[in-house]
Write a protein that holds these residues in place. Sequence first.
Motif, PDB file in Angstrom:
ATOM      1  N   UNK A 293       0.836  -1.199   0.000  1.00  0.00           N
ATOM      2  CA  UNK A 293       0.000   0.000   0.000  1.00  0.00           C
ATOM      3  C   UNK A 293       0.868   1.244   0.000  1.00  0.00           C
ATOM      4  N   UNK A 294       0.241   2.362  -0.316  1.00  0.00           N
ATOM      5  CA  UNK A 294       0.868   3.669  -0.138  1.00  0.00           C
ATOM      6  C   UNK A 294       0.074   4.374   0.948  1.00  0.00           C
TER       7      UNK A 294
ATOM      8  N   UNK B 277       4.536  10.405   1.869  1.00  0.00           N
ATOM      9  CA  UNK B 277       3.867   9.162   1.512  1.00  0.00           C
ATOM     10  C   UNK B 277       4.911   8.065   1.363  1.00  0.00           C
ATOM     11  N   UNK B 278       4.511   6.859   1.668  1.00  0.00           N
ATOM     12  CA  UNK B 278       5.454   5.754   1.538  1.00  0.00           C
ATOM     13  C   UNK B 278       4.767   4.444   1.228  1.00  0.00           C
ATOM     14  N   UNK B 279       5.521   3.564   0.599  1.00  0.00           N
ATOM     15  CA  UNK B 279       5.049   2.213   0.317  1.00  0.00           C
ATOM     16  C   UNK B 279       5.402   1.330   1.494  1.00  0.00           C
TER      17      UNK B 279
ATOM     18  N   UNK C 118       5.872   5.664   8.950  1.00  0.00           N
ATOM     19  CA  UNK C 118       7.249   5.845   8.464  1.00  0.00           C
ATOM     20  C   UNK C 118       8.193   4.801   9.056  1.00  0.00           C
ATOM     21  N   UNK C 119       7.807   4.181  10.167  1.00  0.00           N
ATOM     22  CA  UNK C 119       8.618   3.110  10.756  1.00  0.00           C
ATOM     23  C   UNK C 119       8.602   1.861   9.879  1.00  0.00           C
TER      24      UNK C 119
ATOM     25  N   UNK D 106       9.862   5.531  -0.060  1.00  0.00           N
ATOM     26  CA  UNK D 106       9.026   6.727  -0.066  1.00  0.00           C
ATOM     27  C   UNK D 106       8.486   6.957  -1.460  1.00  0.00           C
ATOM     28  N   UNK D 107       7.282   7.485  -1.522  1.00  0.00           N
ATOM     29  CA  UNK D 107       6.575   7.648  -2.794  1.00  0.00           C
ATOM     30  C   UNK D 107       6.131   9.094  -2.944  1.00  0.00           C
TER      31      UNK D 107
END
Length: 152
Positions: free
Chosen positions: A85-86, A96-98, A142-143, A148-149
């Motif tokens: 997921x993002x 945003x991150x995957x 973020x952990x 990162x997206x």
Amino acid sequence: MGIRQIRPFGDKILRKKSKPVDVVDDRIRKILDDMADTMYDTENGGGLAAVQVGILKRLVVIDMGEGLIKLVNPEIIRAEGVQEVIEGCLSMPNIYGKLKRPAKVKIRALNEYGQEIILEGKGDMAKCFCHEIDHLDGVLFTDLVTEYASIK
């Protein structure tokens, strides 16, 4: 109802573990209502944990487009599968991150009247349940990010 200030990334309270709610009363319902107002007042808010407004109680509100859900003391009781997921977060605008989350989860919680409820979420709802419950334990998305997206 009221709009509360969302605590930004870096605020130490976001890393603290929230305490269980012993009694679901008018005070707790007011906090949940304020949290919902705060979530709806933001752009792209699908969920909000009480810790994000500076309250160390195990409270969550979610609206992923199917109506408002108010949760007291939510916990994941079953998780199945994996999905990539993002994610983003109201405490971290424009980040945003995957990451990987369960594809399906079952949670147990109390509703705003203190009654036990069992809910299941798949896809985006499973992601949101996990994200918000993580907040209650001081865990930020973020952990868990693998990459990162950017969102356009």
